[in-house]
Write a protein that holds these residues in place. Structure first.
Motif, PDB file in Angstrom:
ATOM      1  N   UNK A   1       0.836  -1.165   0.000  1.00  0.00           N
ATOM      2  CA  UNK A   1       0.000   0.000   0.000  1.00  0.00           C
ATOM      3  C   UNK A   1       0.887   1.235   0.000  1.00  0.00           C
ATOM      4  N   UNK A   2       0.600   2.152  -0.845  1.00  0.00           N
ATOM      5  CA  UNK A   2       1.324   3.416  -0.840  1.00  0.00           C
ATOM      6  C   UNK A   2       0.459   4.452  -0.154  1.00  0.00           C
ATOM      7  N   UNK A   3       1.107   5.386   0.491  1.00  0.00           N
ATOM      8  CA  UNK A   3       0.358   6.426   1.183  1.00  0.00           C
ATOM      9  C   UNK A   3      -0.260   7.342   0.147  1.00  0.00           C
ATOM     10  N   UNK A   4      -1.550   7.506   0.274  1.00  0.00           N
ATOM     11  CA  UNK A   4      -2.282   8.377  -0.616  1.00  0.00           C
ATOM     12  C   UNK A   4      -2.355   9.748   0.025  1.00  0.00           C
ATOM     13  N   UNK A   5      -2.160  10.772  -0.772  1.00  0.00           N
ATOM     14  CA  UNK A   5      -2.222  12.127  -0.241  1.00  0.00           C
ATOM     15  C   UNK A   5      -3.670  12.452   0.119  1.00  0.00           C
ATOM     16  N   UNK A   6      -3.869  12.811   1.361  1.00  0.00           N
ATOM     17  CA  UNK A   6      -5.213  13.135   1.830  1.00  0.00           C
ATOM     18  C   UNK A   6      -5.473  14.620   1.628  1.00  0.00           C
ATOM     19  N   UNK A  20      -6.230   1.908   1.730  1.00  0.00           N
ATOM     20  CA  UNK A  20      -5.542   0.921   2.562  1.00  0.00           C
ATOM     21  C   UNK A  20      -5.780  -0.513   2.111  1.00  0.00           C
ATOM     22  N   UNK A  21      -6.786  -0.711   1.259  1.00  0.00           N
ATOM     23  CA  UNK A  21      -7.124  -2.063   0.841  1.00  0.00           C
ATOM     24  C   UNK A  21      -7.962  -2.810   1.865  1.00  0.00           C
ATOM     25  N   UNK A  22      -8.478  -2.087   2.838  1.00  0.00           N
ATOM     26  CA  UNK A  22      -9.336  -2.674   3.861  1.00  0.00           C
ATOM     27  C   UNK A  22     -10.787  -2.328   3.571  1.00  0.00           C
ATOM     28  N   UNK A  23     -11.687  -3.043   4.204  1.00  0.00           N
ATOM     29  CA  UNK A  23     -13.103  -2.695   4.068  1.00  0.00           C
ATOM     30  C   UNK A  23     -13.456  -1.621   5.094  1.00  0.00           C
ATOM     31  N   UNK A  24     -14.550  -0.936   4.855  1.00  0.00           N
ATOM     32  CA  UNK A  24     -15.041   0.062   5.802  1.00  0.00           C
ATOM     33  C   UNK A  24     -15.321  -0.605   7.145  1.00  0.00           C
ATOM     34  N   UNK A  53      -1.394  10.450   7.921  1.00  0.00           N
ATOM     35  CA  UNK A  53      -0.785   9.672   9.008  1.00  0.00           C
ATOM     36  C   UNK A  53      -1.681   8.492   9.387  1.00  0.00           C
ATOM     37  N   UNK A  54      -3.005   8.714   9.450  1.00  0.00           N
ATOM     38  CA  UNK A  54      -3.936   7.614   9.736  1.00  0.00           C
ATOM     39  C   UNK A  54      -3.795   6.511   8.693  1.00  0.00           C
ATOM     40  N   UNK A  55      -3.785   6.912   7.423  1.00  0.00           N
ATOM     41  CA  UNK A  55      -3.729   5.934   6.328  1.00  0.00           C
ATOM     42  C   UNK A  55      -2.376   5.221   6.313  1.00  0.00           C
ATOM     43  N   UNK A  56      -1.304   5.943   6.590  1.00  0.00           N
ATOM     44  CA  UNK A  56       0.018   5.312   6.657  1.00  0.00           C
ATOM     45  C   UNK A  56       0.038   4.248   7.760  1.00  0.00           C
ATOM     46  N   UNK A  57      -0.565   4.554   8.902  1.00  0.00           N
ATOM     47  CA  UNK A  57      -0.609   3.589   9.997  1.00  0.00           C
ATOM     48  C   UNK A  57      -1.430   2.367   9.598  1.00  0.00           C
ATOM     49  N   UNK A  58      -2.501   2.584   8.845  1.00  0.00           N
ATOM     50  CA  UNK A  58      -3.294   1.453   8.365  1.00  0.00           C
ATOM     51  C   UNK A  58      -2.415   0.511   7.548  1.00  0.00           C
ATOM     52  N   UNK A  59      -1.462   1.066   6.803  1.00  0.00           N
ATOM     53  CA  UNK A  59      -0.518   0.240   6.048  1.00  0.00           C
ATOM     54  C   UNK A  59       0.284  -0.663   6.963  1.00  0.00           C
ATOM     55  N   UNK A  60       0.669  -0.154   8.127  1.00  0.00           N
ATOM     56  CA  UNK A  60       1.391  -0.973   9.110  1.00  0.00           C
ATOM     57  C   UNK A  60       0.504  -2.104   9.606  1.00  0.00           C
ATOM     58  N   UNK A  61      -0.758  -1.768   9.897  1.00  0.00           N
ATOM     59  CA  UNK A  61      -1.693  -2.796  10.365  1.00  0.00           C
ATOM     60  C   UNK A  61      -1.905  -3.874   9.307  1.00  0.00           C
ATOM     61  N   UNK A  62      -2.055  -3.449   8.061  1.00  0.00           N
ATOM     62  CA  UNK A  62      -2.241  -4.403   6.959  1.00  0.00           C
ATOM     63  C   UNK A  62      -1.037  -5.335   6.868  1.00  0.00           C
ATOM     64  N   UNK A  63       0.157  -4.772   6.935  1.00  0.00           N
ATOM     65  CA  UNK A  63       1.366  -5.578   6.841  1.00  0.00           C
ATOM     66  C   UNK A  63       1.422  -6.602   7.982  1.00  0.00           C
TER      67      UNK A  63
END
Length: 129
Positions: A1-6, A20-24, A53-63
């Motif tokens: 997942x790449x960080x998307x500019x919010x 993030x590739x996650x579901x709602x 920052x929220x979305x970047x952290x979601x990337x950590x959770x996904x990993x």
């Protein structure tokens, strides 16, 4: 997942889910379980707004989830992440998880070798190889 500019007002939950590739539903669950670093801000209408920052952290959770780390261990990791000076404890969680992943890899490798033996056996029977 790449960080998307919010955008400056933040991303909606559906945009954060897509990024993030996650579901709602998973995002809501992660928030409820305390897996996000901090709760997303809310718009004046009450909608969640995710920052970069929220979305970047979601990337950590996904990993971490994709490596098979249990939610309870991720929760411990996140709780420690919020504590300054807890790097050694976070490292210990990651090292323990790495040991578990290595054990799983060895088991899968054993299964693969068994499958390969069966394939070789049947190739010899069918093809006379």
């Amino acid at each position: 997942m790449t960080v998307t500019e919010a955008p400056s007002e933040g991303m909606t939950i559906s945009a954060a889910a897509e990024a993030s590739g996650l579901s709602v539903d998973t995002l809501r669950y992660y928030e409820k379980e305390g897996l996000t670093l901090h709760r997303p801000e809310r718009s004046s209408s009450g909608q969640r707004r995710y920052t970069e920052q929220n979305v970047a952290w979601l990337g950590t959770l996904v990993m971490l989830r994709r490596t098979g780390m249990p939610i309870r261990d991720i929760k411990k990791f996140v709780e420690l992440y919020r504590v300054d000076g807890s790097e050694a404890d976070r490292l210990a969680i990651l090292e323990a998880h790495r040991r578990h992943v290595i054990e799983e890899l060895a088991e899968v490798q054993t299964h693969l070798e068994a499958i390969n033996r069966k394939i070789d056996y049947y190739n010899e029977k069918v093809m006379g190889r």
